[in-house]
Scaffold this motif. Structure first.
Motif, PDB file in Angstrom:
ATOM      1  N   UNK A 138     -71.151 -22.913  30.631  1.00 52.78           N
ATOM      2  CA  UNK A 138     -70.115 -23.097  29.618  1.00 52.78           C
ATOM      3  C   UNK A 138     -68.844 -22.343  29.997  1.00 52.78           C
ATOM      4  N   UNK A 139     -67.708 -22.926  29.625  1.00 51.89           N
ATOM      5  CA  UNK A 139     -66.441 -22.233  29.781  1.00 51.89           C
ATOM      6  C   UNK A 139     -66.201 -21.292  28.616  1.00 51.89           C
ATOM      7  N   UNK A 140     -64.992 -20.741  28.588  1.00 53.51           N
ATOM      8  CA  UNK A 140     -64.624 -19.794  27.523  1.00 53.51           C
ATOM      9  C   UNK A 140     -63.404 -20.321  26.789  1.00 53.51           C
ATOM     10  N   UNK A 141     -63.505 -20.424  25.480  1.00 47.56           N
ATOM     11  CA  UNK A 141     -62.411 -20.955  24.676  1.00 47.56           C
ATOM     12  C   UNK A 141     -61.926 -19.960  23.646  1.00 47.56           C
ATOM     13  N   UNK A 144     -51.958 -24.851  25.380  1.00 54.09           N
ATOM     14  CA  UNK A 144     -53.216 -24.249  24.947  1.00 54.09           C
ATOM     15  C   UNK A 144     -53.913 -23.398  26.002  1.00 54.09           C
ATOM     16  N   UNK A 145     -53.237 -23.052  27.097  1.00 56.86           N
ATOM     17  CA  UNK A 145     -53.825 -22.136  28.073  1.00 56.86           C
ATOM     18  C   UNK A 145     -53.880 -22.702  29.476  1.00 56.86           C
ATOM     19  N   UNK A 146     -53.703 -21.822  30.456  1.00 56.40           N
ATOM     20  CA  UNK A 146     -53.749 -22.218  31.866  1.00 56.40           C
ATOM     21  C   UNK A 146     -55.194 -22.447  32.324  1.00 56.40           C
ATOM     22  N   UNK A 206     -59.907 -26.404  15.568  1.00 56.38           N
ATOM     23  CA  UNK A 206     -59.322 -26.958  16.787  1.00 56.38           C
ATOM     24  C   UNK A 206     -60.036 -26.308  17.967  1.00 56.38           C
ATOM     25  N   UNK A 207     -60.842 -27.095  18.680  1.00 52.11           N
ATOM     26  CA  UNK A 207     -61.689 -26.573  19.749  1.00 52.11           C
ATOM     27  C   UNK A 207     -61.017 -26.629  21.123  1.00 52.11           C
ATOM     28  N   UNK A 208     -59.768 -27.052  21.171  1.00 53.02           N
ATOM     29  CA  UNK A 208     -59.095 -27.241  22.462  1.00 53.02           C
ATOM     30  C   UNK A 208     -58.547 -25.964  23.098  1.00 53.02           C
TER      31      UNK A 208
END
Length: 440
Positions: A322-325, A362-364, A409-411
């Motif tokens: 899994x990534x990190x959000x 929303x992030x690099x 918002x999960x993005x």
């Protein structure tokens, strides 16, 4: 801004120390495997034997932190005067306090800080003096015109120095008073100051995920060096030495944030081993960004003490991990009122119309995370649903059932700027007209 907090204490030390859990394990260590019983029978009964046995016990039980225990014992005599000085209580000898001024550096993710002495306690950021720093050393100015002005915006209690000492969240300006490009708070404050936005009282709850890495290898703590643990499944919200890594750091951060006055909602271990999450909120408007940056700063300081690296990379390990959000939960006054579910659905339509604009902010590196796998939606597709963790936007079952509430918002990626994300959601859902993607 948070100005005051209930007095208390926090289990954060100014230098690396063996985690409190170690000493609690020592009675258990005496009951270790038969191999250690053999060791006791073959070890000379001198003063060094108990220490050797204890180190073996700790190695078997807590291999990740053995070096901290060994280093503590080696340096105990030399370090104790330094520790005494670091823990000095200044309240009995001076009314002066220390203010740690904190700002976001040139990369947009590096937190910088420096300290100054003030004549006495302060609980209002408007009463704090402005300061400056060398912006050419942080990527925020050129060498021939390097002065950048720090403007205090929010105050938190300092969990490291304690007493009346404070942490101060600042934003950055050029000497002519113009916000510098890396100052994302300025535009966020403008949006949150709009009468229509203020009337809706936007609430945020941000789920900040992060990964703890071994300092010398940049590999997740608890993972075999150069290798991988067992597949995902046993680690989420788990307990146990073979499933949970870094809990002492996480709990220290949790308590430090509570002490500071940050509205931290909770913590949990994440799906990938060595990855954790803390939640900030519900917070209103600009305070969500102030609190998250303060919490990030405290986490950086605690991992510095522990000799561990904190990573906010949205996909720290490629492959089936899994990534990190930084999932952002959001509601307005209208959404929380009767008939709010219809307001939520209209807001989601507005988010869909500006999907790619939001993704860009929303992030690099978010494209490595938003693949349509591992509890994400594909970065190029907007999908929303009830209780769907593979969606861009998720609505909870309770919200659907009650006809009002909030959505998630999960993005946003773990390295997102909370000032950008929170203000952009408010701008899109409150100030933008439905079906338009130009913000008008």
């Amino acid at each position: 801004a948070v100005r005051t907090s209930r007095p208390g204490s926090v289990s954060v030390s100014p230098r690396p120390q063996s985690p409190p859990t170690f000493r609690g394990l020592l009675p258990v260590a005496t009951l270790l495997i038969e191999g250690q019983s053999q060791l006791r029978r073959h070890t000379r009964p001198d003063s060094s034997a108990p220490h050797f046995q204890e180190h073996l016990s700790l190695f078997l039980l807590c291999p990740l932190h053995l070096h901290l225990r060994l280093r503590e014992e080696e340096e105990e005599v030399a370090m104790s005067p330094l520790a005494d000085l670091l823990s000095l209580d200044l309240s009995g000898c001076t009314g002066k306090i220390i203010a740690e001024y904190i700002w976001v550096g040139g990369t947009g993710m590096d937190v910088r800080s420096k300290a100054r002495t003030l004549p006495g306690p302060v609980d209002d950021p408007s009463k704090l003096p402005k300061w400056n720093f060398d912006g050419s050393s942080t990527g925020q100015a050129t060498g021939d015109d390097s002065e950048v002005i720090l403007c205090p915006q929010a105050i938190f209690k300092d969990p490291f120095r304690r007493g009346n000492n404070i942490l101060v969240i600042c934003d950055c300006y050029a000497p002519n008073g113009e916000p510098i490009p890396s100052n994302k708070r300025y535009n966020a404050a403008r949006i949150f100051g709009h009468p229509d936005v203020k009337a809706e009282e936007p609430w945020y709850g941000i789920e900040q995920e992060y990964t703890l890495l071994q300092k010398d290898t940049n590999w997740p703590i608890g993972w075999p060096l150069g290798g991988y643990p067992g597949p995902q499944g046993p680690y989420y919200c788990a307990a146990g030495a073979e499933k949970s890594y870094g809990r002492d750091i996480v709990d220290a951060h949790y308590k430090a944030c509570l002490y500071a006055g940050i509205n931290i909602g909770g913590i949990n271990a994440e799906v990938m081993p060595g990855q954790w999450e803390f939640q900030v909120g519900p917070s209103v408007g600009i305070s969500a960004g102030d609190e998250l940056w303060a919490a990030r700063y405290i986490l950086e300081r605690i991992t510095e003490i522990a000799g561990v690296v904190v990573s906010f990379d949205p996909k720290p390990i490629p492959g089936e991990w899994n990534g990190a959000g930084a999932h952002t939960n959001y509601s307005t006054k209208s959404m929380r009122s009767e008939g709010g579910y219809e307001v939520i659905k209209k807001a989601i339509q507005k988010l869909e119309a500006r999907h790619m604009e939001h993704i860009a902010a929303y992030g690099e590196g978010n494209e490595r995370r938003l693949t349509g796998r591992h509890e994400t939606a594909d970065i190029n597709t907007f999908v929303w649903g009830v209780a769907n963790r593979g969606a861009s936007v998720r609505v909870g079952r309770d919200t659907e059932k009650e006809g009002k509430g909030y959505f998630e918002d999960r993005r946003p990626a773990s390295n997102m700027d909370p000032y950008v994300v929170t203000s952009m959601i408010a701008e899109t859902t409150i100030l933008c007209k439905a079906g338009l993607s130009n913000g008008k």
